[in-house]
Enzyme design. Structure first.
Site, PDB file in Angstrom:
ATOM      1  N   LYS A 205       0.762  -1.257  -0.046  1.00  0.00           N
ATOM      2  CA  LYS A 205       0.032  -0.115  -0.073  1.00  0.00           C
ATOM      3  C   LYS A 205       0.723   1.187  -0.072  1.00  0.00           C
ATOM      4  O   LYS A 205       0.486   2.168  -0.615  1.00  0.00           O
ATOM      5  CB  LYS A 205      -0.909   0.105   1.238  1.00  0.00           C
ATOM      6  CG  LYS A 205      -1.884  -1.045   1.141  1.00  0.00           C
ATOM      7  CD  LYS A 205      -3.036  -0.939   2.546  1.00  0.00           C
ATOM      8  CE  LYS A 205      -2.269  -0.747   3.879  1.00  0.00           C
ATOM      9  NZ  LYS A 205      -1.752  -2.212   4.404  1.00  0.00           N
TER      10      LYS A 205
ATOM     11  N   ARG B 159      -9.368   0.865   9.147  1.00  0.00           N
ATOM     12  CA  ARG B 159      -8.989  -0.331   9.269  1.00  0.00           C
ATOM     13  C   ARG B 159     -10.285  -1.070  10.169  1.00  0.00           C
ATOM     14  O   ARG B 159     -10.054  -2.227  10.415  1.00  0.00           O
ATOM     15  CB  ARG B 159      -7.910  -0.267  10.213  1.00  0.00           C
ATOM     16  CG  ARG B 159      -6.595  -0.698   9.478  1.00  0.00           C
ATOM     17  CD  ARG B 159      -5.504  -0.642  10.460  1.00  0.00           C
ATOM     18  NE  ARG B 159      -4.239  -1.244  10.224  1.00  0.00           N
ATOM     19  CZ  ARG B 159      -3.172  -0.749   9.513  1.00  0.00           C
ATOM     20  NH1 ARG B 159      -3.321   0.469   9.100  1.00  0.00           N
ATOM     21  NH2 ARG B 159      -2.217  -1.259   9.475  1.00  0.00           N
TER      22      ARG B 159
ATOM     23  N   ARG C  24      11.615  -7.344   4.407  1.00  0.00           N
ATOM     24  CA  ARG C  24      11.590  -5.999   4.693  1.00  0.00           C
ATOM     25  C   ARG C  24      12.273  -5.733   6.114  1.00  0.00           C
ATOM     26  O   ARG C  24      13.224  -4.807   6.249  1.00  0.00           O
ATOM     27  CB  ARG C  24      10.153  -5.377   5.085  1.00  0.00           C
ATOM     28  CG  ARG C  24      10.087  -4.033   5.152  1.00  0.00           C
ATOM     29  CD  ARG C  24       8.774  -3.503   4.774  1.00  0.00           C
ATOM     30  NE  ARG C  24       7.702  -3.614   5.925  1.00  0.00           N
ATOM     31  CZ  ARG C  24       6.397  -3.260   5.665  1.00  0.00           C
ATOM     32  NH1 ARG C  24       5.894  -2.854   4.402  1.00  0.00           N
ATOM     33  NH2 ARG C  24       5.631  -3.513   6.527  1.00  0.00           N
TER      34      ARG C  24
ATOM     35  N   ARG D  73      11.542  -1.128  11.696  1.00  0.00           N
ATOM     36  CA  ARG D  73      10.127  -0.961  12.382  1.00  0.00           C
ATOM     37  C   ARG D  73       9.920  -2.086  13.292  1.00  0.00           C
ATOM     38  O   ARG D  73      10.067  -3.279  12.950  1.00  0.00           O
ATOM     39  CB  ARG D  73       9.481  -1.300  11.025  1.00  0.00           C
ATOM     40  CG  ARG D  73       8.770  -0.070  10.587  1.00  0.00           C
ATOM     41  CD  ARG D  73       7.812  -0.246   9.559  1.00  0.00           C
ATOM     42  NE  ARG D  73       6.546  -0.526  10.094  1.00  0.00           N
ATOM     43  CZ  ARG D  73       5.365  -0.661   9.360  1.00  0.00           C
ATOM     44  NH1 ARG D  73       5.464  -0.253   7.998  1.00  0.00           N
ATOM     45  NH2 ARG D  73       4.182  -1.038   9.840  1.00  0.00           N
TER      46      ARG D  73
ATOM     47  N   ARG E 220      -0.483  -9.036  13.185  1.00  0.00           N
ATOM     48  CA  ARG E 220      -1.166  -8.236  12.473  1.00  0.00           C
ATOM     49  C   ARG E 220      -2.218  -8.650  11.390  1.00  0.00           C
ATOM     50  O   ARG E 220      -3.148  -8.036  10.830  1.00  0.00           O
ATOM     51  CB  ARG E 220      -0.009  -7.303  11.730  1.00  0.00           C
ATOM     52  CG  ARG E 220       0.532  -6.351  12.613  1.00  0.00           C
ATOM     53  CD  ARG E 220       2.042  -5.932  12.406  1.00  0.00           C
ATOM     54  NE  ARG E 220       1.834  -4.906  10.936  1.00  0.00           N
ATOM     55  CZ  ARG E 220       3.143  -4.987  10.325  1.00  0.00           C
ATOM     56  NH1 ARG E 220       4.037  -5.403  10.542  1.00  0.00           N
ATOM     57  NH2 ARG E 220       2.867  -4.071   9.489  1.00  0.00           N
TER      58      ARG E 220
HETATM   59  P1  AMP Z   1       0.897   0.702   8.997  1.00  0.00           P
HETATM   60  O1  AMP Z   1       1.888   1.211   8.895  1.00  0.00           O
HETATM   61  O2  AMP Z   1      -0.470   0.985   8.179  1.00  0.00           O
HETATM   62  O3  AMP Z   1       0.830  -0.966   8.967  1.00  0.00           O
HETATM   63  O4  AMP Z   1       0.439   0.750  10.633  1.00  0.00           O
HETATM   64  C1  AMP Z   1       1.310   0.308  11.608  1.00  0.00           C
HETATM   65  C2  AMP Z   1       0.325   0.233  12.630  1.00  0.00           C
HETATM   66  O5  AMP Z   1       0.130   1.498  13.298  1.00  0.00           O
HETATM   67  C3  AMP Z   1      -0.831  -0.815  12.963  1.00  0.00           C
HETATM   68  O6  AMP Z   1      -0.290  -2.234  13.082  1.00  0.00           O
HETATM   69  C4  AMP Z   1      -1.462  -0.268  14.065  1.00  0.00           C
HETATM   70  O7  AMP Z   1      -1.126  -0.621  15.251  1.00  0.00           O
HETATM   71  C5  AMP Z   1      -1.467   1.151  13.951  1.00  0.00           C
HETATM   72  N1  AMP Z   1      -2.275   1.790  12.841  1.00  0.00           N
HETATM   73  C6  AMP Z   1      -1.968   2.400  11.715  1.00  0.00           C
HETATM   74  N2  AMP Z   1      -3.058   2.777  11.198  1.00  0.00           N
HETATM   75  C7  AMP Z   1      -4.249   2.634  12.189  1.00  0.00           C
HETATM   76  C8  AMP Z   1      -5.545   2.760  12.094  1.00  0.00           C
HETATM   77  N3  AMP Z   1      -6.482   3.223  11.142  1.00  0.00           N
HETATM   78  N4  AMP Z   1      -6.521   2.007  12.897  1.00  0.00           N
HETATM   79  C9  AMP Z   1      -5.798   1.613  14.041  1.00  0.00           C
HETATM   80  N5  AMP Z   1      -4.485   1.367  14.106  1.00  0.00           N
HETATM   81  C10 AMP Z   1      -3.717   1.910  12.925  1.00  0.00           C
END
Ligand code: AMP
Length: 193
Positions: A13, A88, A127, A135, A146
């Site tokens: 994404k 989400r 990654r 990360r 996740r």
């Molecule tokens: P991402 O970079 O989109 O994979 O997000 C990393 C982490 O941030 C996720 O595993 C969640 O813990 C948190 N996170 C990001 N976006 C959201 C969201 N829209 N709702 C809840 N938690 C989020």
């Protein structure tokens, strides 16, 4: 243009959103990036979010909805935006619908990047190696969590938009260029319609 990119962790994404930014001159609104910035800056939201993110859970809907509501108000969102990592949950999707309706804005489309779990595990392992574990949530253990969270809470968001007739799915198993081309194809069909 206003669109949502949906897909499991590691589906690409972020990469695809960056390409859309370059091709279409709209901003990428990545809630994951916003949270990581808040963690790095040590803000109250960041301090609360860190442990939740590290274990692969979701930050609360209230916090996320406030963050996105503020971000959409900023002038650079006026030309359009790509939501990457939001919504989400169904509660977030409902809140987004209300937010946009209040501003009399419409979403153009929702694009789901479909990738199977085995490939996601390979990509996240790659990654983690490339970034030297930059990360904290890019580990195979956290990925399992996740993915489980994705299937339980975020996959229903795809169904939500499918029922509204807004969901388009691209095959995310190809190369980044193939996936970009598939997304651009879909977008030209949406903007011509
Ligand atoms: P991402 O970079 O989109 O994979 O997000 C990393 C982490 O941030 C996720 O595993 C969640 O813990 C948190 N996170 C990001 N976006 C959201 C969201 N829209 N709702 C809840 N938690 C989020």
């Amino acid at each position: 243009m206003r669109l949502i990119l949906l897909g499991p962790p590691g589906a690409g994404k972020g990469t695809q959103a960056q390409r859309l930014v370059q091709n279409h001159g709209i901003v990428q609104l990545s809630t994951g990036d916003m949270l990581r910035a808040a963690v790095a800056a040590g803000t109250p939201v960041g301090q609360r979010a860190k442990a939740i993110m590290d274990r692969g859970d979701l930050v609360s809907d209230d916090v996320m909805i406030d963050i996105i509501a503020d971000r959409i108000e900023r002038p650079d969102s006026a030309k359009g935006f790509i939501l990457d990592g939001f919504p989400r949950t169904i509660a977030q999707a409902d809140a987004l619908s209300d937010l946009l309706a209040k501003k009399e804005l419409k979403l153009d489309t929702v694009i789901e990047i479909a990738v199977n779990d085995a490939m996601l595990r390979d990509r996240i392992a790659g990654r983690a190696k490339e970034t030297g574990g930059a990360r904290a949530d890019d580990t195979l253990e956290t990925l399992a969590k996740r993915l489980a969270v994705y299937h339980a809470q975020t996959a229903p968001v795809a169904d939500y938009y499918r029922r509204k007739g807004m969901l388009k799915t691209v095959d995310g198993m190809g190369t980044m260029d193939q996936v970009s081309a598939a997304i651009e194809n879909l977008l030209s069909a949406v903007t011509e319609a």
